[in-house]
Design a protein around this motif. Structure first.
Motif, PDB file in Angstrom:
ATOM      1  N   LYS A  98      -4.443   7.370   0.546  1.00  0.00           N
ATOM      2  CA  LYS A  98      -5.182   8.235   1.479  1.00  0.00           C
ATOM      3  C   LYS A  98      -4.702   8.079   2.916  1.00  0.00           C
ATOM      4  CE  LYS A  98      -8.185   9.874  -1.546  1.00  0.00           C
ATOM      5  NZ  LYS A  98      -7.574   9.257  -2.749  1.00  0.00           N
ATOM      6  N   LEU A  99      -4.136   6.927   3.263  1.00  0.00           N
ATOM      7  CA  LEU A  99      -3.740   6.647   4.646  1.00  0.00           C
ATOM      8  C   LEU A  99      -2.359   7.231   4.952  1.00  0.00           C
ATOM      9  CD1 LEU A  99      -4.765   2.884   4.715  1.00  0.00           C
ATOM     10  CD2 LEU A  99      -5.970   4.727   5.881  1.00  0.00           C
ATOM     11  N   ASP A 100      -2.182   7.734   6.181  1.00  0.00           N
ATOM     12  CA  ASP A 100      -0.846   8.119   6.623  1.00  0.00           C
ATOM     13  C   ASP A 100      -0.267   7.009   7.490  1.00  0.00           C
ATOM     14  OD1 ASP A 100      -1.806   8.394   9.267  1.00  0.00           O
ATOM     15  OD2 ASP A 100      -2.295  10.502   8.968  1.00  0.00           O
ATOM     16  N   LEU A 101       0.950   7.223   8.002  1.00  0.00           N
ATOM     17  CA  LEU A 101       1.666   6.172   8.734  1.00  0.00           C
ATOM     18  C   LEU A 101       0.932   5.780  10.013  1.00  0.00           C
ATOM     19  CD1 LEU A 101       4.246   4.657   8.114  1.00  0.00           C
ATOM     20  CD2 LEU A 101       5.506   6.305   9.494  1.00  0.00           C
ATOM     21  N   MET A 102       0.388   6.757  10.738  1.00  0.00           N
ATOM     22  CA  MET A 102      -0.332   6.471  11.981  1.00  0.00           C
ATOM     23  C   MET A 102      -1.584   5.651  11.707  1.00  0.00           C
ATOM     24  SD  MET A 102       1.129   7.883  14.768  1.00  0.00           S
ATOM     25  CE  MET A 102      -0.160   8.371  15.902  1.00  0.00           C
TER      26      MET A 102
ATOM     27  N   TYR B 299      11.771  13.679   6.029  1.00  0.00           N
ATOM     28  CA  TYR B 299      11.054  14.013   4.795  1.00  0.00           C
ATOM     29  C   TYR B 299      10.735  15.499   4.746  1.00  0.00           C
ATOM     30  CZ  TYR B 299       7.270  14.224   1.389  1.00  0.00           C
ATOM     31  OH  TYR B 299       6.468  14.571   0.334  1.00  0.00           O
ATOM     32  N   LEU B 300      10.263  16.051   5.875  1.00  0.00           N
ATOM     33  CA  LEU B 300       9.927  17.476   5.918  1.00  0.00           C
ATOM     34  C   LEU B 300      11.160  18.338   5.711  1.00  0.00           C
ATOM     35  CD1 LEU B 300       7.904  19.742   6.404  1.00  0.00           C
ATOM     36  CD2 LEU B 300       8.353  19.532   8.848  1.00  0.00           C
ATOM     37  N   MET B 301      12.268  17.962   6.344  1.00  0.00           N
ATOM     38  CA  MET B 301      13.504  18.737   6.189  1.00  0.00           C
ATOM     39  C   MET B 301      13.991  18.704   4.744  1.00  0.00           C
ATOM     40  SD  MET B 301      15.686  17.960   9.643  1.00  0.00           S
ATOM     41  CE  MET B 301      15.203  18.713  11.204  1.00  0.00           C
TER      42      MET B 301
ATOM     43  N   ASN C  83       1.596  16.989   4.813  1.00  0.00           N
ATOM     44  CA  ASN C  83       0.862  17.455   3.638  1.00  0.00           C
ATOM     45  C   ASN C  83       0.273  16.227   2.956  1.00  0.00           C
ATOM     46  OD1 ASN C  83      -0.032  18.409   1.131  1.00  0.00           O
ATOM     47  ND2 ASN C  83       1.603  19.942   1.032  1.00  0.00           N
ATOM     48  N   ARG C  84      -1.013  16.058   3.073  1.00  0.00           N
ATOM     49  CA  ARG C  84      -1.654  14.815   2.623  1.00  0.00           C
ATOM     50  C   ARG C  84      -1.727  14.710   1.106  1.00  0.00           C
ATOM     51  NH1 ARG C  84      -3.608  12.283   7.147  1.00  0.00           N
ATOM     52  NH2 ARG C  84      -4.580  10.678   5.853  1.00  0.00           N
ATOM     53  N   THR C  85      -1.274  15.725   0.396  1.00  0.00           N
ATOM     54  CA  THR C  85      -1.176  15.602  -1.058  1.00  0.00           C
ATOM     55  C   THR C  85       0.138  14.945  -1.476  1.00  0.00           C
ATOM     56  OG1 THR C  85      -0.165  17.789  -1.335  1.00  0.00           O
ATOM     57  CG2 THR C  85      -2.580  17.676  -1.320  1.00  0.00           C
ATOM     58  N   HIS C  86       1.076  14.782  -0.528  1.00  0.00           N
ATOM     59  CA  HIS C  86       2.375  14.193  -0.832  1.00  0.00           C
ATOM     60  C   HIS C  86       2.350  12.690  -0.603  1.00  0.00           C
ATOM     61  CE1 HIS C  86       4.503  18.279   0.074  1.00  0.00           C
ATOM     62  NE2 HIS C  86       3.708  18.318  -0.979  1.00  0.00           N
ATOM     63  N   ILE C  87       2.665  11.921  -1.628  1.00  0.00           N
ATOM     64  CA  ILE C  87       2.740  10.459  -1.521  1.00  0.00           C
ATOM     65  C   ILE C  87       4.146  10.092  -1.050  1.00  0.00           C
ATOM     66  CG2 ILE C  87       2.507   8.276  -2.765  1.00  0.00           C
ATOM     67  CD1 ILE C  87       0.747   9.793  -4.799  1.00  0.00           C
TER      68      ILE C  87
ATOM     69  N   VAL D 131       0.852  -1.190   0.000  1.00  0.00           N
ATOM     70  CA  VAL D 131       0.000   0.000   0.000  1.00  0.00           C
ATOM     71  C   VAL D 131       0.887   1.238   0.000  1.00  0.00           C
ATOM     72  CG1 VAL D 131      -0.151   0.068   2.528  1.00  0.00           C
ATOM     73  CG2 VAL D 131      -1.944   1.144   1.151  1.00  0.00           C
ATOM     74  N   TYR D 132       0.437   2.277  -0.689  1.00  0.00           N
ATOM     75  CA  TYR D 132       1.135   3.573  -0.695  1.00  0.00           C
ATOM     76  C   TYR D 132       0.475   4.500   0.322  1.00  0.00           C
ATOM     77  CZ  TYR D 132       4.208   2.711  -4.659  1.00  0.00           C
ATOM     78  OH  TYR D 132       5.209   2.226  -5.465  1.00  0.00           O
ATOM     79  N   LEU D 133       1.314   5.275   1.018  1.00  0.00           N
ATOM     80  CA  LEU D 133       0.833   6.171   2.068  1.00  0.00           C
ATOM     81  C   LEU D 133       1.081   7.630   1.699  1.00  0.00           C
ATOM     82  CD1 LEU D 133       2.128   4.318   5.274  1.00  0.00           C
ATOM     83  CD2 LEU D 133      -0.030   3.995   4.046  1.00  0.00           C
ATOM     84  N   VAL D 134       0.413   8.519   2.441  1.00  0.00           N
ATOM     85  CA  VAL D 134       0.601   9.962   2.271  1.00  0.00           C
ATOM     86  C   VAL D 134       1.242  10.535   3.531  1.00  0.00           C
ATOM     87  CG1 VAL D 134      -1.339  10.187   0.692  1.00  0.00           C
ATOM     88  CG2 VAL D 134      -1.713  10.506   3.154  1.00  0.00           C
ATOM     89  N   SER D 135       1.782  11.739   3.417  1.00  0.00           N
ATOM     90  CA  SER D 135       2.450  12.398   4.540  1.00  0.00           C
ATOM     91  C   SER D 135       1.428  13.029   5.463  1.00  0.00           C
ATOM     92  CB  SER D 135       3.409  13.474   4.018  1.00  0.00           C
ATOM     93  OG  SER D 135       3.873  14.288   5.072  1.00  0.00           O
TER      94      SER D 135
END
Length: 446
Positions: free
Chosen positions: A176-180, A329-331, A31-35, A24-28
């Motif tokens: 659509k899902l993030d890591l948490m 990732y943010l940095m 910013n939830r637009t970032h895969i 599965v691919y996750l988002v950040s």
């Protein structure tokens, strides 16, 4: 010809650990637009009961970092662990917070220098399978397959290898899902497996048959604790984490203890004025341990059982409660944005220089034109600076003064003959200068 339970005489005799890349691919979360790609899933399973005793979901690995997190989870309190992800359970639903006698793993993580801490400080025997023999760890391999079957059809962004053949939508764009959130799903799957999954092919012995033990992992685990000589060992959770956490070097600077681009402080560092010394004498390194799942704190390790806790400085609240993967990732994203902004800034600076030069050229043209018609000498121009300033100040005051409910006069100006103006010329040269400047200013406004 045997099975995974052969060497497991009771709960905790042997734990199996393995990792896989989730489908599965996750988002950040930033910013939830970032895969951000596919996460890595670590599972630790008891060979005797088939109970899931620990897990870890992250973006690092497969590596020692992920394995250490999963092993630390086996010794941790599962009630508090689940509560971090909004899941409320009772102790009996996941009654595991122990270390095993031995761990069976593949060669990767457990051949690293970090595994020495398991043997020396925690007393765990490490067993490694031969290369290309995944069948020696069938429990976790089977669990990965079961989890995939249970969740794949329900997860947005799930890997679908034949999407290009059908000409369908790219599954990565459906993430659509993030890591948490994905970790919460994996926890739910583990709870289902432990408390409700029936292992129909489990080989019961005579005592288990006589006691009518249900082939459910939690029931087998509880029966084994009561009737078998288990090898479980309870070690203080903080000691386990201290010896499993990755180690690295932090740098004491005037701004704090710098680690992974973040800054920390501790009670001892403040009391002993580390940062003042670093400002005057230069920085130095200190060995630290850290938990990649929570970078609010790092730990200065003094011994196998002693440490000092360091706290993230208050002004870096944007990084609180975040995984190290998300912080890195943010940095990296900020570096990209900075480089992009630098290019845009250079272009804007060039545009600014061009605009200033245009205004300056216009001013030079007008001033030089009037200077060519003026009869004043340079000495007179310098002598009249204060007088000219006073006149300009009075004119500016008239135009800058506040006027509420201002009425606009659209009437045409009265035409006055030149002869009349000559007759009304003031005797004071200063008044004449003021009049000329007012007239010039009026033309500018028009």
């Amino acid at each position: 010809m045997g099975n995974s339970s052969t060497d497991a005489i009771g709960p905790g005799s042997v734990f199996q650990i393995d990792a896989t890349v989730a489908d599965v691919y996750l988002v950040s979360r930033f910013n939830r637009t970032h895969i951000i790609g596919r996460p890595v899933l670590y599972i630790v399973q008891d060979c005797f009961s088939k109970l899931i005793v620990g897990l870890y979901v992250g973006l690092e690995g497969p590596s020692w970092l992920g394995a250490a997190m999963a092993l630390a989870n086996t010794a941790g309190n599962k009630v508090s662990f689940c509560s971090q992800y909004g899941i409320d359970i009772q102790e009996e639903e996941w009654p595991v917070h122990h270390l095993p006698q031995a761990i069976l793993a593949d060669r990767g993580e457990m051949l690293s220098d970090n595994a020495e801490s398991l043997i020396m400080n925690l007393g765990i025997t490490v067993k490694n399978t031969p290369p290309f023999r995944a069948d020696w760890k069938p429990l976790v391999e089977r669990y990965f397959k079961l989890t995939n079957e249970r969740t794949k059809s329900l997860l947005p962004g799930a890997v679908n290898t034949d999407f290009m053949q059908r000409g369908g939508r790219d599954y990565r764009l459906d993430a659509k899902l993030d890591l948490m959130q994905f970790t919460a799903i994996i926890i739910k799957c583990a709870l289902f497996h432990n408390n409700h999954y029936r292992i129909d092919n489990y080989n019961k012995d005579e005592m288990m048959v006589a006691d009518e033990v249900e082939p459910i992992p939690r029931e087998i685990w509880n029966w084994g604790i009561a009737n078998r000589m288990g090898k479980l060992r309870h070690v203080d959770e903080e000691v386990v984490k201290l010896n499993l956490m990755p180690t690295d070097n932090g740098v004491v600077t005037a701004k704090g203890i710098r680690f992974k681009g973040l800054f920390y402080s501790s009670k001892s560092s403040m009391k002993e004025q580390w940062f003042t010394k670093a400002r005057s004498s230069g920085s130095w390194k200190v060995p630290v341990c850290y938990d990649p799942r929570n970078m609010n704190y790092i730990y200065i390790k003094k011994s196998a059982t002693e440490f000092e806790k360091c706290y993230l400085l208050e002004y870096q609240t944007a990084f609180k409660g975040k995984y190290i993967e998300e912080i890195e990732y943010l940095m990296e994203w900020e570096k990209m944005q900075k480089a992009k902004s630098l290019d845009e800034g250079l272009q804007a600076k060039a545009d600014l220089i061009t605009e200033i030069e245009t205004i300056v050229e216009g001013a030079k043209s007008k001033t030089n034109k009037e200077l060519s018609l003026s009869t004043e000498s340079d000495a007179q121009r310098k002598k009249n600076i204060r007088q000219n300033r006073q006149v300009e100040k009075e004119i500016n005051r008239e135009t800058e003064a506040f006027e509420l409910d201002k009425q606009i006069n659209d009437k045409s100006a009265e035409v006055i003959s030149f002869n009349d103006i000559e007759e009304e010329l003031p005797s004071n040269p200063l008044d004449l200068l003021r009049r000329k400047q007012r007239e010039a200013f009026g033309k500018i406004r028009e």
